[in-house]
Design an enzyme around this catalytic site. Structure first.
Site, PDB file in Angstrom:
ATOM      1  CB  SER A 178      -0.953  -0.002   1.194  1.00  0.00           C
ATOM      2  OG  SER A 178      -0.303  -0.486   2.334  1.00  0.00           O
ATOM      3  CB  SER A 197      -4.141  -0.967   0.051  1.00  0.00           C
ATOM      4  OG  SER A 197      -5.527  -1.182   0.020  1.00  0.00           O
ATOM      5  CB  VAL A 198      -2.056  -3.348  -4.666  1.00  0.00           C
ATOM      6  CG1 VAL A 198      -2.245  -4.362  -5.781  1.00  0.00           C
ATOM      7  CG2 VAL A 198      -1.901  -1.953  -5.249  1.00  0.00           C
ATOM      8  CG  ASP A 216       6.767   7.465  -8.095  1.00  0.00           C
ATOM      9  OD1 ASP A 216       7.954   7.573  -7.709  1.00  0.00           O
ATOM     10  OD2 ASP A 216       5.842   7.126  -7.342  1.00  0.00           O
TER      11      ASP A 216
HETATM   12  N1  LIG Z   1      -0.151  -5.778 -10.700  1.00  0.00           N
HETATM   13  C1  LIG Z   1       0.553  -6.023  -9.600  1.00  0.00           C
HETATM   14  N2  LIG Z   1       1.108  -7.221  -9.385  1.00  0.00           N
HETATM   15  C2  LIG Z   1       1.801  -7.455  -8.254  1.00  0.00           C
HETATM   16  N3  LIG Z   1       2.026  -6.554  -7.285  1.00  0.00           N
HETATM   17  C3  LIG Z   1       1.516  -5.331  -7.441  1.00  0.00           C
HETATM   18  C4  LIG Z   1       0.754  -5.003  -8.596  1.00  0.00           C
HETATM   19  N4  LIG Z   1       0.364  -3.717  -8.492  1.00  0.00           N
HETATM   20  C5  LIG Z   1       0.861  -3.271  -7.325  1.00  0.00           C
HETATM   21  N5  LIG Z   1       1.536  -4.231  -6.677  1.00  0.00           N
HETATM   22  C6  LIG Z   1       2.196  -4.108  -5.358  1.00  0.00           C
HETATM   23  O1  LIG Z   1       1.512  -3.154  -4.596  1.00  0.00           O
HETATM   24  C7  LIG Z   1       2.361  -2.057  -4.257  1.00  0.00           C
HETATM   25  C8  LIG Z   1       1.579  -0.759  -4.295  1.00  0.00           C
HETATM   26  O2  LIG Z   1       1.122  -0.505  -5.608  1.00  0.00           O
HETATM   27  P1  LIG Z   1       1.153   0.944  -6.252  1.00  0.00           P
HETATM   28  O3  LIG Z   1       2.574   1.413  -6.356  1.00  0.00           O
HETATM   29  O4  LIG Z   1       0.325   0.950  -7.485  1.00  0.00           O
HETATM   30  O5  LIG Z   1       0.391   1.740  -5.104  1.00  0.00           O
HETATM   31  P2  LIG Z   1       0.516   3.249  -4.696  1.00  0.00           P
HETATM   32  O6  LIG Z   1      -0.369   3.382  -3.514  1.00  0.00           O
HETATM   33  O7  LIG Z   1       0.219   4.121  -5.842  1.00  0.00           O
HETATM   34  O8  LIG Z   1       2.030   3.356  -4.280  1.00  0.00           O
HETATM   35  P3  LIG Z   1       2.978   4.631  -4.269  1.00  0.00           P
HETATM   36  O9  LIG Z   1       2.986   5.083  -2.851  1.00  0.00           O
HETATM   37  O10 LIG Z   1       4.297   4.070  -4.712  1.00  0.00           O
HETATM   38  O11 LIG Z   1       2.454   5.639  -5.202  1.00  0.00           O
HETATM   39  C9  LIG Z   1       3.501  -2.128  -5.252  1.00  0.00           C
HETATM   40  O12 LIG Z   1       4.697  -1.612  -4.766  1.00  0.00           O
HETATM   41  C10 LIG Z   1       3.617  -3.619  -5.518  1.00  0.00           C
HETATM   42  O13 LIG Z   1       4.410  -4.224  -4.537  1.00  0.00           O
END
Ligand SMILES: Nc1ncnc2c1ncn2[C@@H]1O[C@H](COP(=O)(O)OP(=O)(O)OP(=O)(O)O)[C@@H](O)[C@H]1O
Length: 654
Positions: A315, A320-321, A430
């Site tokens: 997240s 969060s993913v 980024d």
């Molecule tokens: N398609 C995917 N497959 C596997 N893991 C993923 C995928 N998408 C995201 N993740 C995991 O989830 C994390 C968070 O995703 P993402 O970077 O899109 O979120 P964010 O909230 O935008 O993060 P940031 O704070 O970097 O902007 C990633 O660092 C990765 O570890």
């Protein structure tokens, strides 16, 4: 004061040789893998861009493939027609009239590139180095890597001996340059009276909008139903162009978001700060039983279509993913739940931001970019469904198992994704290890388009500059701190070079691109040449260039006694290395020219993605890629696939 790190762990790293890895007898694992995938046997000398797996064909393939009924990923109705952006025919025509075909071999002035003698001078470890450069292997190296931005003066791990396999052969960058239509190639008529720059600004006062254009706001029930059943069209009410046109505004918020993030993380400056805390996430998922069943109640549509939520993958600021397993066929997806709306944001503003990220993602179809499949809005929350890639670049790098050919392959895959992105008129802004994931087929994939911007609209000649300090400290290009407006493409190129250094050195070259950062300051300064060297003068020169952020005047000029040799000077009794050579000497020799040009302080002079691909070494990198849905594996290396902490996916070597 320069911190000195013990490099013994690097020097005592077990020796590996290409023979070990590529002996005629394949390991059983390797064999079973070779049975599954087609390994194209490319003669090493001709590992060239003839096989470069990107470009128009690939764009076409990926678009076509995704229409195939048997394509592993369901096709989403993209709000943008890809062909609107890259019409191969048009691109080719543009190419013919573009400057891309005029690429000349890039010769780097000798004064800028360290000579072999210099390299040898510093090559104290060559007798200990092996055919494959392995920058540290001990887990003890982890904390020293996490001490970001500090290069040890004793790190003279010159790996010249380590990659004779990859001596660049005859340049074939013309083909590479040809394969990518530059976004500048897709220019419109400069005299078009309707060009963005000639159009009157859009009226923002609602009172100015003619009555026939004022529509009744759909009631929530209807709205919800619309998203629920026709999620593919869920963003249709907000056209992509209008969404993305709002990027200036979006940027400001981005800046705000990222600043929040910076603040939040300022206490620790290690590599881990950019890594999503999986341990924490796992704890959350342990207590999921209650919360997830609540979620299930709340998100019937999402669950009906995609199955059940699994553990949290990570997240960040954007949300969060989580993993989601489709009940019908067990297929796993990654679902990003966007952060909730801030009290300061209007519902429309929030919807616009999240849909913009989705629109960018869903418009992109390339092996090296994560495939965005769906967006679902439920209970005022947005969920983006993506293909799932079980391995992540950060863990792979931290494992210390990467070989140089493997690093080179990942770097070229990253560059291919960036080249495609830039050819679509988009920049990521980024790019970092944490935003790279890897799938079972060793494809590196760029994720997180939350900071992406459009720098060029189709048939518009102008480049839209970006604004805001967006990105993560060690990966930031210096101009993001000094210029209000900057070209976001150059920023991506800079970050790619930092990613390469992180992969090769397992540490950041510096923490922050400011003169107050010791490593960055020394990197920026013109190295001592014949005659006297004055650090004061070198500093004055770089400050006057306006290219780097000077920061508060906390730095006291040390006592520079005498010049030792080129690039070196003795500061307060300690010999110090000045200028880019400080960093370059640590990298394999063939890689130095392109890294130097990618880390050019002046964004105007910095290489663009075409020039990067035109570099002889980059062109010579043998890379794994996809062709007609099949993996074409480079015969030069295996990939060590390491999944993030807590993942049930085992570590494999392919
Ligand atoms: N398609 C995917 N497959 C596997 N893991 C993923 C995928 N998408 C995201 N993740 C995991 O989830 C994390 C968070 O995703 P993402 O970077 O899109 O979120 P964010 O909230 O935008 O993060 P940031 O704070 O970097 O902007 C990633 O660092 C990765 O570890």
């Amino acid at each position: 004061m320069i911190a000195v790190y013990n490099m013994s762990d690097i020097r005592s790293a077990p020796k590996f040789s290409l023979q070990d890895e590529h002996s005629d007898e394949s390991s059983p694992l390797e064999k079973s893998f070779q049975d599954k995938v087609q390994v194209k046997d490319i003669p090493k000398s001709s590992i060239q861009s003839e096989t470069a797996p990107f470009g128009l064909e690939d764009v076409e393939n990926s678009v076509e493939n995704s229409h195939e009924p048997n394509h592993p990923l369901p096709r989403v109705q993209s709000p943008i027609q890809v062909k609107d952006h890259i019409d191969p025919k048009l691109a080719e025509d543009r190419y013919r009239s573009s400057s891309a075909k005029n690429f000349e071999p890039i010769s780097i002035p000798n004064s800028q590139i360290p000579s072999d003698d210099e390299a040898d001078e510093n090559d104290h470890t060559s007798s200990q180095s092996s055919a494959v450069f392995r920058p540290g292997n001990s887990p003890l190296f982890l904390p020293s890597l996490s001490r970001s931005g500090l290069l040890s003066p004793s790190n003279e791990d010159d790996s010249d001996e380590n990659h004779h396999e990859y001596k660049p052969s005859s340049p074939s960058y013309l083909k590479v340059a040809h394969e990518f239509p530059s976004s500048e190639d897709l220019i419109g008529d400069p005299n078009d009276p309707y060009r963005r720059t000639r159009r009157a600004p859009t009226k923002s006062d609602p009172r100015d909008i003619p009555s026939q254009f004022i529509f009744k706001k759909p009631d929530h029930k209807h709205h919800h139903h619309h998203h629920h059943n026709h999620h593919n069209n869920s963003s249709s009410s907000l056209s992509l162009k209008s969404l993305l046109h709002s990027h200036d505004k979006h940027d400001k918020h981005d800046k705000h978001d990222k600043h929040d993030k910076h603040e939040k993380h300022h206490s620790s400056l290690d590599l881990r700060r950019f890594f999503k805390s999986h341990q924490k996430s796992d704890k959350k998922s342990v207590s999921k039983s209650k919360s997830s069943s609540n979620i299930e109640d709340d998100h019937f549509g999402l669950f009906k279509k995609y199955g059940k939520f699994g553990r949290i993958l990570g997240s960040g600021a954007g949300g969060s993913v989580r993993i989601m397993k489709r009940s019908s066929d067990g297929k796993i997806f990654a679902v990003k739940e966007f952060r909730s709306r801030r009290p300061s944001e209007s519902e429309r503003e929030y919807a616009r931001k999240v849909t913009a990220e989705f629109c960018v993602g869903s418009a992109l179809h390339h092996t090296n970019i994560i495939e965005t499949l769906d967006i679902i809005e439920e209970n005022k929350k947005f969920y983006e469904v993506m293909e799932y890639a079980p391995y992540d670049m950060f863990s792979i790098v931290m494992s210390g198992q990467m070989t140089m050919p493997e690093i080179f392959c990942c770097f070229k895959q990253l560059l291919s994704g960036v080249a495609y992105l830039h050819s679509m008129g988009l920049a990521h802004r980024d790019l970092k290890l944490d935003n790279l994931v890897v799938d079972e087929n060793c494809n590196v994939k760029i994720i997180d388009f939350g900071s992406a911007v459009v720098f060029k609209y189709p048939f518009e000649a102008d480049i839209v500059e970006a604004t805001g300090v967006v990105g993560s400290d060690p990966y930031l290009a210096p101009e993001t701190l000094t210029k209000k407006l900057y070209d976001p493409r150059s920023v991506d190129i800079w970050s790619c070079a930092i990613i390469f250094c992180c992969m090769a050195l397992r540490r950041f070259p510096w923490k922050y691109p400011k003169l107050t950062d010791n490593s960055f300051r020394l990197f920026c300064m013109r190295p001592p040449t014949q005659g006297n060297f004055s650090e004061d003068e070198a500093l004055k020169e770089i400050k006057e260039s306006g290219l780097v952020d000077v920061g508060p005047p906390t730095y006291k000029t040390p006592d520079v006694q005498q010049r030792a040799s080129e690039h070196h000077a003795v500061i307060s009794g300690k010999e110090e290395v000045y200028g880019p050579w400080r960093l370059l000497r640590l990298l394999p020799r063939d890689t130095r020219a392109v890294v130097l040009h990618m880390l050019e302080l002046d964004p105007i002079k910095r290489y663009d993605v075409h020039e990067v691909f035109a570099d002889e070494w980059v062109a010579s990198i043998s890379m794994c890629y996809m062709e007609n849905n099949k993996v074409i594996r480079s015969p030069t290396h295996l990939h060590n696939l390491v999944s993030p902490e807590g993942s049930p996916y085992p570590h494999v070597k392919r």
